[in-house]
Design a protein around this motif. Sequence first.
Motif, mmCIF file in Angstrom:
data_model
loop_
_atom_site.group_PDB
_atom_site.id
_atom_site.type_symbol
_atom_site.label_atom_id
_atom_site.label_comp_id
_atom_site.label_asym_id
_atom_site.label_seq_id
_atom_site.Cartn_x
_atom_site.Cartn_y
_atom_site.Cartn_z
ATOM 1 N N ALA A 1 19.822 -14.435 -46.262
ATOM 2 C CA ALA A 1 18.709 -13.642 -45.722
ATOM 3 C C ALA A 1 18.673 -12.272 -46.384
ATOM 4 C CB ALA A 1 18.844 -13.511 -44.209
ATOM 5 N N TYR A 2 19.838 -11.687 -46.604
ATOM 6 C CA TYR A 2 19.917 -10.377 -47.246
ATOM 7 C C TYR A 2 19.411 -10.454 -48.683
ATOM 8 C CZ TYR A 2 21.846 -5.798 -48.293
ATOM 9 O OH TYR A 2 21.995 -4.478 -48.645
ATOM 10 N N GLU A 3 19.797 -11.491 -49.416
ATOM 11 C CA GLU A 3 19.336 -11.646 -50.795
ATOM 12 C C GLU A 3 17.839 -11.935 -50.839
ATOM 13 O OE1 GLU A 3 20.738 -10.773 -53.510
ATOM 14 O OE2 GLU A 3 22.678 -10.409 -52.610
ATOM 15 N N TYR A 4 17.326 -12.665 -49.863
ATOM 16 C CA TYR A 4 15.882 -12.901 -49.798
ATOM 17 C C TYR A 4 15.163 -11.571 -49.609
ATOM 18 C CZ TYR A 4 11.318 -14.482 -48.290
ATOM 19 O OH TYR A 4 9.963 -14.663 -48.190
ATOM 20 N N SER A 5 15.721 -10.722 -48.782
ATOM 21 C CA SER A 5 15.142 -9.388 -48.576
ATOM 22 C C SER A 5 15.155 -8.586 -49.880
ATOM 23 C CB SER A 5 15.932 -8.653 -47.491
ATOM 24 O OG SER A 5 15.469 -7.347 -47.337
ATOM 25 N N ASN A 6 16.243 -8.676 -50.631
ATOM 26 C CA ASN A 6 16.321 -7.985 -51.922
ATOM 27 C C ASN A 6 15.301 -8.534 -52.908
ATOM 28 O OD1 ASN A 6 18.392 -6.223 -51.212
ATOM 29 N ND2 ASN A 6 19.979 -7.646 -51.851
ATOM 30 N N LYS A 7 15.105 -9.851 -52.899
ATOM 31 C CA LYS A 7 14.114 -10.458 -53.798
ATOM 32 C C LYS A 7 12.711 -9.970 -53.443
ATOM 33 C CE LYS A 7 12.121 -14.713 -55.570
ATOM 34 N NZ LYS A 7 10.958 -13.962 -55.963
ATOM 35 N N ARG A 8 12.402 -9.927 -52.165
ATOM 36 C CA ARG A 8 11.086 -9.431 -51.744
ATOM 37 C C ARG A 8 10.896 -7.983 -52.169
ATOM 38 N NH1 ARG A 8 10.515 -9.941 -45.777
ATOM 39 N NH2 ARG A 8 8.731 -8.638 -46.218
ATOM 40 N N GLU B 1 19.481 -3.522 -57.262
ATOM 41 C CA GLU B 1 20.543 -4.217 -57.995
ATOM 42 C C GLU B 1 21.924 -3.840 -57.465
ATOM 43 O OE1 GLU B 1 18.305 -4.791 -62.290
ATOM 44 O OE2 GLU B 1 19.656 -3.101 -62.027
ATOM 45 N N GLY B 2 22.088 -2.603 -57.034
ATOM 46 C CA GLY B 2 23.366 -2.147 -56.527
ATOM 47 C C GLY B 2 23.781 -2.800 -55.225
ATOM 48 N N ARG B 3 22.819 -3.228 -54.429
ATOM 49 C CA ARG B 3 23.143 -3.854 -53.150
ATOM 50 C C ARG B 3 23.012 -5.375 -53.180
ATOM 51 N NH1 ARG B 3 17.857 -1.172 -51.140
ATOM 52 N NH2 ARG B 3 16.397 -2.910 -51.260
ATOM 53 N N SER B 4 22.757 -5.925 -54.355
ATOM 54 C CA SER B 4 22.530 -7.359 -54.482
ATOM 55 C C SER B 4 23.646 -8.035 -55.276
ATOM 56 C CB SER B 4 21.187 -7.602 -55.179
ATOM 57 O OG SER B 4 21.001 -8.969 -55.448
ATOM 58 N N VAL B 5 23.874 -9.290 -54.942
ATOM 59 C CA VAL B 5 24.856 -10.085 -55.674
ATOM 60 C C VAL B 5 24.188 -10.813 -56.836
ATOM 61 C CG1 VAL B 5 26.480 -12.020 -55.452
ATOM 62 C CG2 VAL B 5 26.223 -10.394 -53.606
#
Length: 68
Positions: free
Chosen positions: A28-35, A62-66
């Motif tokens: 869910a967190y990565e989906y939020s980063n993608k959005r 990018e800093g908060r994403s894997v």
Amino acid sequence: MTTALVGLGPSACSTKEVVGGAAIGGAAYEYSNKRAMDELKEDYQSGRISNDEYQRRKNEIEGRSVIY
């Protein structure tokens, strides 16, 4: 001699549940980063933000994403 037994009780989570929950939360967190990245690209392409602003915000995402 007295022996005390300590049980985990009904509220204890198995490793499988913890890992599964972390995976769902992470997804869910990565989906939020993608959005956020998609919206950022759209803002930049439409001219609503400058290149400097685009790069700054892109680096934050990018800093908060894997995956980025």
